[in-house]
Scaffold this motif. Sequence first.
Motif, PDB file in Angstrom:
ATOM      1  N   LEU A   1      21.910  22.904  11.253  1.00  0.00           N
ATOM      2  CA  LEU A   1      21.233  22.440   9.971  1.00  0.00           C
ATOM      3  C   LEU A   1      22.556  22.046   9.010  1.00  0.00           C
ATOM      4  O   LEU A   1      22.470  21.077   8.781  1.00  0.00           O
ATOM      5  N   ALA A   2      23.491  23.086   9.025  1.00  0.00           N
ATOM      6  CA  ALA A   2      24.671  22.816   8.075  1.00  0.00           C
ATOM      7  C   ALA A   2      25.554  21.645   8.690  1.00  0.00           C
ATOM      8  O   ALA A   2      25.930  20.725   7.900  1.00  0.00           O
ATOM      9  N   LEU A   3      25.657  21.671  10.072  1.00  0.00           N
ATOM     10  CA  LEU A   3      26.399  20.540  10.808  1.00  0.00           C
ATOM     11  C   LEU A   3      25.750  19.245  10.471  1.00  0.00           C
ATOM     12  O   LEU A   3      26.224  18.389  10.386  1.00  0.00           O
ATOM     13  N   HIS A   4      24.489  19.301  10.569  1.00  0.00           N
ATOM     14  CA  HIS A   4      23.594  18.028  10.561  1.00  0.00           C
ATOM     15  C   HIS A   4      23.748  17.496   9.272  1.00  0.00           C
ATOM     16  O   HIS A   4      24.205  16.363   9.018  1.00  0.00           O
ATOM     17  N   PHE A   5      23.633  18.000   8.177  1.00  0.00           N
ATOM     18  CA  PHE A   5      23.660  17.575   6.853  1.00  0.00           C
ATOM     19  C   PHE A   5      25.002  17.390   6.475  1.00  0.00           C
ATOM     20  O   PHE A   5      25.339  16.534   5.672  1.00  0.00           O
ATOM     21  N   GLY A   6      25.803  18.227   6.827  1.00  0.00           N
ATOM     22  CA  GLY A   6      27.359  17.914   6.536  1.00  0.00           C
ATOM     23  C   GLY A   6      27.841  16.831   6.831  1.00  0.00           C
ATOM     24  O   GLY A   6      28.649  16.126   6.550  1.00  0.00           O
ATOM     25  N   ARG A   7      27.458  16.508   8.170  1.00  0.00           N
ATOM     26  CA  ARG A   7      27.915  15.286   8.924  1.00  0.00           C
ATOM     27  C   ARG A   7      27.370  14.344   8.135  1.00  0.00           C
ATOM     28  O   ARG A   7      28.130  13.176   7.985  1.00  0.00           O
ATOM     29  N   ARG A   8      26.172  14.202   7.910  1.00  0.00           N
ATOM     30  CA  ARG A   8      25.405  13.084   7.142  1.00  0.00           C
ATOM     31  C   ARG A   8      26.549  12.629   5.829  1.00  0.00           C
ATOM     32  O   ARG A   8      26.679  11.636   5.337  1.00  0.00           O
ATOM     33  N   ALA A   9      26.771  13.852   4.969  1.00  0.00           N
ATOM     34  CA  ALA A   9      27.551  13.738   3.820  1.00  0.00           C
ATOM     35  C   ALA A   9      28.813  13.270   4.119  1.00  0.00           C
ATOM     36  O   ALA A   9      29.114  12.364   3.360  1.00  0.00           O
ATOM     37  N   LEU A  10      29.365  13.588   5.337  1.00  0.00           N
ATOM     38  CA  LEU A  10      30.852  13.373   5.679  1.00  0.00           C
ATOM     39  C   LEU A  10      30.716  11.806   5.671  1.00  0.00           C
ATOM     40  O   LEU A  10      31.589  10.793   5.471  1.00  0.00           O
ATOM     41  N   LEU A  11      29.722  11.205   6.573  1.00  0.00           N
ATOM     42  CA  LEU A  11      29.672   9.887   6.855  1.00  0.00           C
ATOM     43  C   LEU A  11      29.331   9.083   5.707  1.00  0.00           C
ATOM     44  O   LEU A  11      29.884   7.653   5.602  1.00  0.00           O
ATOM     45  N   ALA A  12      28.769   9.709   4.683  1.00  0.00           N
ATOM     46  CA  ALA A  12      28.692   8.954   3.352  1.00  0.00           C
ATOM     47  C   ALA A  12      30.018   8.750   2.480  1.00  0.00           C
ATOM     48  O   ALA A  12      29.868   8.394   1.396  1.00  0.00           O
ATOM     49  N   GLY A  13      31.057   9.638   2.764  1.00  0.00           N
ATOM     50  CA  GLY A  13      32.327   9.687   2.119  1.00  0.00           C
ATOM     51  C   GLY A  13      32.526  10.904   1.356  1.00  0.00           C
ATOM     52  O   GLY A  13      33.515  11.244   0.656  1.00  0.00           O
TER      53      GLY A  13
ATOM     54  N   ARG B   1      24.430   9.884  -4.836  1.00  0.00           N
ATOM     55  CA  ARG B   1      23.291  10.844  -4.739  1.00  0.00           C
ATOM     56  C   ARG B   1      22.768  11.392  -3.471  1.00  0.00           C
ATOM     57  O   ARG B   1      22.721  12.679  -3.336  1.00  0.00           O
ATOM     58  N   ALA B   2      22.850  10.484  -2.444  1.00  0.00           N
ATOM     59  CA  ALA B   2      22.341  10.797  -1.093  1.00  0.00           C
ATOM     60  C   ALA B   2      23.514  11.747  -0.564  1.00  0.00           C
ATOM     61  O   ALA B   2      23.160  12.703   0.109  1.00  0.00           O
ATOM     62  N   ARG B   3      24.734  11.739  -0.540  1.00  0.00           N
ATOM     63  CA  ARG B   3      25.715  12.308   0.025  1.00  0.00           C
ATOM     64  C   ARG B   3      25.814  13.714  -0.834  1.00  0.00           C
ATOM     65  O   ARG B   3      25.979  14.878  -0.201  1.00  0.00           O
ATOM     66  N   ARG B   4      25.725  13.869  -2.038  1.00  0.00           N
ATOM     67  CA  ARG B   4      25.778  15.028  -2.689  1.00  0.00           C
ATOM     68  C   ARG B   4      24.395  15.770  -2.423  1.00  0.00           C
ATOM     69  O   ARG B   4      24.399  16.964  -2.145  1.00  0.00           O
ATOM     70  N   SER B   5      23.259  15.168  -2.009  1.00  0.00           N
ATOM     71  CA  SER B   5      21.880  15.881  -1.575  1.00  0.00           C
ATOM     72  C   SER B   5      22.297  16.459  -0.086  1.00  0.00           C
ATOM     73  O   SER B   5      22.007  17.418   0.033  1.00  0.00           O
ATOM     74  N   ASP B   6      23.017  15.441   0.689  1.00  0.00           N
ATOM     75  CA  ASP B   6      23.152  16.224   2.105  1.00  0.00           C
ATOM     76  C   ASP B   6      24.061  17.321   2.118  1.00  0.00           C
ATOM     77  O   ASP B   6      24.094  18.361   2.637  1.00  0.00           O
TER      78      ASP B   6
ATOM     79  N   ALA C   1      33.825  17.202   0.715  1.00  0.00           N
ATOM     80  CA  ALA C   1      33.540  18.483   0.211  1.00  0.00           C
ATOM     81  C   ALA C   1      32.500  19.089   1.341  1.00  0.00           C
ATOM     82  O   ALA C   1      32.356  20.345   1.367  1.00  0.00           O
ATOM     83  N   ALA C   2      31.894  18.321   1.917  1.00  0.00           N
ATOM     84  CA  ALA C   2      30.859  18.981   3.030  1.00  0.00           C
ATOM     85  C   ALA C   2      31.486  19.661   4.170  1.00  0.00           C
ATOM     86  O   ALA C   2      30.852  20.223   4.848  1.00  0.00           O
ATOM     87  N   LYS C   3      32.718  19.409   4.085  1.00  0.00           N
ATOM     88  CA  LYS C   3      33.449  20.246   5.482  1.00  0.00           C
ATOM     89  C   LYS C   3      33.421  21.589   5.042  1.00  0.00           C
ATOM     90  O   LYS C   3      33.408  22.629   6.143  1.00  0.00           O
ATOM     91  N   LEU C   4      33.291  22.343   4.047  1.00  0.00           N
ATOM     92  CA  LEU C   4      33.358  23.706   3.652  1.00  0.00           C
ATOM     93  C   LEU C   4      31.932  24.346   4.468  1.00  0.00           C
ATOM     94  O   LEU C   4      32.082  25.274   5.022  1.00  0.00           O
TER      95      LEU C   4
END
Length: 116
Positions: free
Chosen positions: A74-86, A8-13, A89-92
């Motif tokens: 902002l996109a990089l910040h939240f995308g990086r958090r999602a990437l760190l959570a695995g 849920r956290a990575r999907r939210s990020d 798809a946050a790379k796009l």
Amino acid sequence: MTTTTGHRARRSDRARSWWSLALIPVAFVAAFVVGEGLLALYGYEVHGEQAPPWWAVAGAALPALAVFAVPMVLALHFGRRALLAGDEAAKLPMAIGVAVTAVFVLQNTLARLAGG
């Protein structure tokens, strides 16, 4: 943290990363207001007959470009958090944010160099 909470956290990020890109039109308008407003405060007409000196252009362009870069940051910040959570798809949205910002910066820089 359970797997469900992590998912849920990575999907939210990732969603926040995408929503950050929705700020691009607002940042576009704000960047022009900042840039042209600063040039006017320096005492130069934005589209006058005489081109403002380089220091005035740089003093107006750098803050304007910083304002335009906010959605990308902002996109990089939240995308990086999602990437760190695995969440790969946050790379796009991260790539789109970087690409749009790079095109904006290059377009404005090349226009100035070409005398526009």
